[in-house]
Design a protein around this motif. Structure first.
Motif, short mmCIF file in Angstrom:
data_model
loop_
_atom_site.label_atom_id
_atom_site.label_comp_id
_atom_site.label_asym_id
_atom_site.label_seq_id
_atom_site.Cartn_x
_atom_site.Cartn_y
_atom_site.Cartn_z
N HIS A 115 29.04 -6.85 -12.85
CA HIS A 115 28.05 -5.74 -13.11
C HIS A 115 28.57 -4.29 -13.30
O HIS A 115 28.00 -3.30 -13.01
CB HIS A 115 27.30 -5.66 -11.85
N GLY A 116 29.96 -3.97 -13.63
CA GLY A 116 30.54 -2.69 -14.03
C GLY A 116 31.14 -1.82 -12.79
O GLY A 116 31.18 -0.67 -12.93
N PHE A 117 31.32 -2.57 -11.90
CA PHE A 117 31.91 -1.74 -10.76
C PHE A 117 33.51 -2.07 -10.71
O PHE A 117 33.88 -3.12 -10.92
CB PHE A 117 31.33 -2.30 -9.40
N ASP A 118 34.21 -1.01 -9.98
CA ASP A 118 35.51 -1.22 -9.71
C ASP A 118 35.76 -1.65 -8.27
O ASP A 118 34.93 -0.73 -7.70
CB ASP A 118 36.25 -0.03 -10.19
N MET B 179 25.42 8.97 -12.31
CA MET B 179 26.33 7.80 -11.66
C MET B 179 27.61 7.61 -12.53
O MET B 179 27.58 7.76 -13.84
CB MET B 179 25.66 6.46 -11.49
N ASN B 180 28.67 7.47 -11.81
CA ASN B 180 29.75 7.25 -12.78
C ASN B 180 29.75 5.92 -13.46
O ASN B 180 29.14 4.93 -13.06
CB ASN B 180 31.19 7.36 -11.85
N ALA B 181 30.42 5.82 -14.68
CA ALA B 181 30.35 4.64 -15.45
C ALA B 181 30.96 3.28 -14.88
O ALA B 181 30.37 2.41 -15.07
CB ALA B 181 31.16 4.82 -16.87
N HIS B 182 31.67 3.56 -13.79
CA HIS B 182 32.40 2.42 -13.11
C HIS B 182 32.77 2.92 -11.83
O HIS B 182 33.87 3.11 -11.34
CB HIS B 182 33.76 1.98 -13.90
N PRO B 183 31.70 2.89 -10.99
CA PRO B 183 31.88 3.32 -9.54
C PRO B 183 32.67 2.47 -8.84
O PRO B 183 33.01 1.18 -8.94
CB PRO B 183 30.50 3.37 -9.09
N ARG B 184 33.53 3.08 -7.99
CA ARG B 184 34.61 2.31 -7.04
C ARG B 184 33.89 1.97 -5.90
O ARG B 184 33.12 2.78 -5.11
CB ARG B 184 35.91 3.25 -7.18
N ILE B 185 34.15 0.71 -5.43
CA ILE B 185 33.27 0.13 -4.35
C ILE B 185 34.68 -0.56 -3.40
O ILE B 185 35.06 -1.24 -4.01
CB ILE B 185 32.26 -0.92 -4.61
N LEU B 186 34.28 -0.04 -2.04
CA LEU B 186 35.27 -0.75 -1.26
C LEU B 186 34.58 -1.97 -0.33
O LEU B 186 33.68 -1.46 0.29
CB LEU B 186 36.06 0.24 -0.17
N VAL B 187 35.34 -3.22 -0.50
CA VAL B 187 34.49 -4.03 0.16
C VAL B 187 35.34 -4.56 1.69
O VAL B 187 36.75 -4.80 1.22
CB VAL B 187 34.58 -5.46 -0.43
N VAL B 188 34.91 -4.19 2.77
CA VAL B 188 35.75 -4.27 3.90
C VAL B 188 35.13 -5.62 4.74
O VAL B 188 33.97 -5.64 5.28
CB VAL B 188 35.44 -2.98 4.71
N ASP B 189 36.02 -6.75 4.59
CA ASP B 189 35.52 -7.84 5.19
C ASP B 189 36.76 -8.68 5.61
O ASP B 189 37.56 -8.74 4.62
CB ASP B 189 34.61 -8.71 4.14
N ASP B 190 37.04 -9.52 6.66
CA ASP B 190 38.22 -10.02 7.07
C ASP B 190 37.86 -11.31 6.41
O ASP B 190 39.11 -12.18 6.72
CB ASP B 190 38.19 -10.15 8.58
N ASP B 191 36.83 -12.04 5.65
CA ASP B 191 36.91 -13.03 5.09
C ASP B 191 37.28 -12.97 3.53
O ASP B 191 36.86 -12.43 2.75
CB ASP B 191 35.60 -13.63 5.14
N PRO B 192 38.41 -13.54 3.23
CA PRO B 192 38.59 -13.35 1.89
C PRO B 192 38.12 -14.14 0.82
O PRO B 192 38.01 -13.41 -0.26
CB PRO B 192 40.27 -14.17 1.90
N SER B 193 37.37 -15.19 1.20
CA SER B 193 36.41 -15.68 0.18
C SER B 193 35.34 -14.99 0.07
O SER B 193 34.66 -14.92 -1.29
CB SER B 193 35.72 -17.19 0.92
N VAL B 194 34.73 -13.90 0.93
CA VAL B 194 33.67 -13.19 0.97
C VAL B 194 34.10 -11.87 0.15
O VAL B 194 33.28 -11.74 -0.98
CB VAL B 194 33.20 -12.63 2.04
N ARG B 195 35.37 -11.58 0.24
CA ARG B 195 35.76 -10.69 -0.64
C ARG B 195 35.96 -10.79 -2.12
O ARG B 195 35.48 -10.09 -3.01
CB ARG B 195 37.24 -10.00 -0.29
#
Length: 239
Positions: A27-30, A1-17
């Protein structure tokens, strides 16, 4: 696994994002964010992520439409985020090829555990430093062949058959246990590191998808992955 895996959060609620960005970055994610389908495509075009946390309830194109798009166009892990009572949406999401799902409101620790598990399954084990390239090992599975080293499957004509991470883990579990009944609980533990829950249909859905890909007669009675009533499933190698 990459040192800093890139995660895309798709949600229309800015507070959740914002919540997910703060927690997962800790926890080490981009983290990249998108509020709708257009923004999701833009972010993926900018830099492909390792995984997408995809909310089903989105304005315009909903999460199910976007899940189909992701599975058809990108090699990326997908975790569907559903409302607590949306059982049908979970089933459809899994049918479309999502790797996992989690229901709102969710515990952030559970989300983190599922995300790490999906990434491990999707990316496979990292090669050891200095190790020579492994010899390709293909094993027959129904009307296809599975390359265990590359985590890929091919049909009789040599064309690659798309597999999700969990589908590959199911194949590997069956190949390691031919002619042996595996319960749903055993299959979940082998593929998602958690126990089966009542009314959890994720294994049945994945088995159905696999059968359509590997059975000699996809519309006929299963010959390769057989249902053992009140027990589970059994892989029977074809002669």
């Amino acid at each position: 696994m990459n040192a800093h895996p890139r995660i895309l959060v798709v949600d229309d609620d800015p507070s959740v994002r914002s919540m997910l960005r703060e927690y997962l970055q800790g926890h080490g994610f981009d983290i990249a964010e998108a509020g709708n389908g257009a923004q999701m495509r833009e972010e993926i075009g900018r830099q492909p992520p390792a995984a997408v946390l995809l909310d089903i309830r989105l304005p315009g194109e909903d999460g199910l439409v976007l899940a189909r798009y992701l599975r058809e166009h990108h090699d990326v892990a997908v975790i569907m985020v559903t409302a607590s009572g949306d059982v049908v949406d979970r089933i459809v999401g899994l049918e479309l090829g999502a790797d996992d799902y989690i229901a709102k409101p969710f515990d952030l620790r559970e989300l983190l555990a599922r995300l790490r598990s999906v990434l491990r399954r999707h990316q496979g084990p990292a090669p050891q430093a200095g190790a020579s390239a492994p010899t390709s090992t293909r094993k027959p599975f129904g009307r296809c062949e599975v390359d265990l080293d590359a985590r890929r499957m091919f049909d009789a004509g040599g064309a690659e058959v798309a597999l999700t991470a969990m589908e590959y883990e199911l194949l590997a579990a069956f190949l390691a246990n031919p002619n042996r009944v595996l319960t749903r609980d055993q299959l979940l533990l082998k593929t998602r590191n958690r126990e089966w829950e009542p009314f959890d249909r994720s294994i049945d859905i994945r088995i159905g998808r696999l059968r359509r890909k590997i059975e000699p007669e996809p519309d006929g009675d299963p010959r390769c992955i057989r249902t053992v009533r009140n027990a589970g499933y059994m892989f029977v190698p074809l002669k």
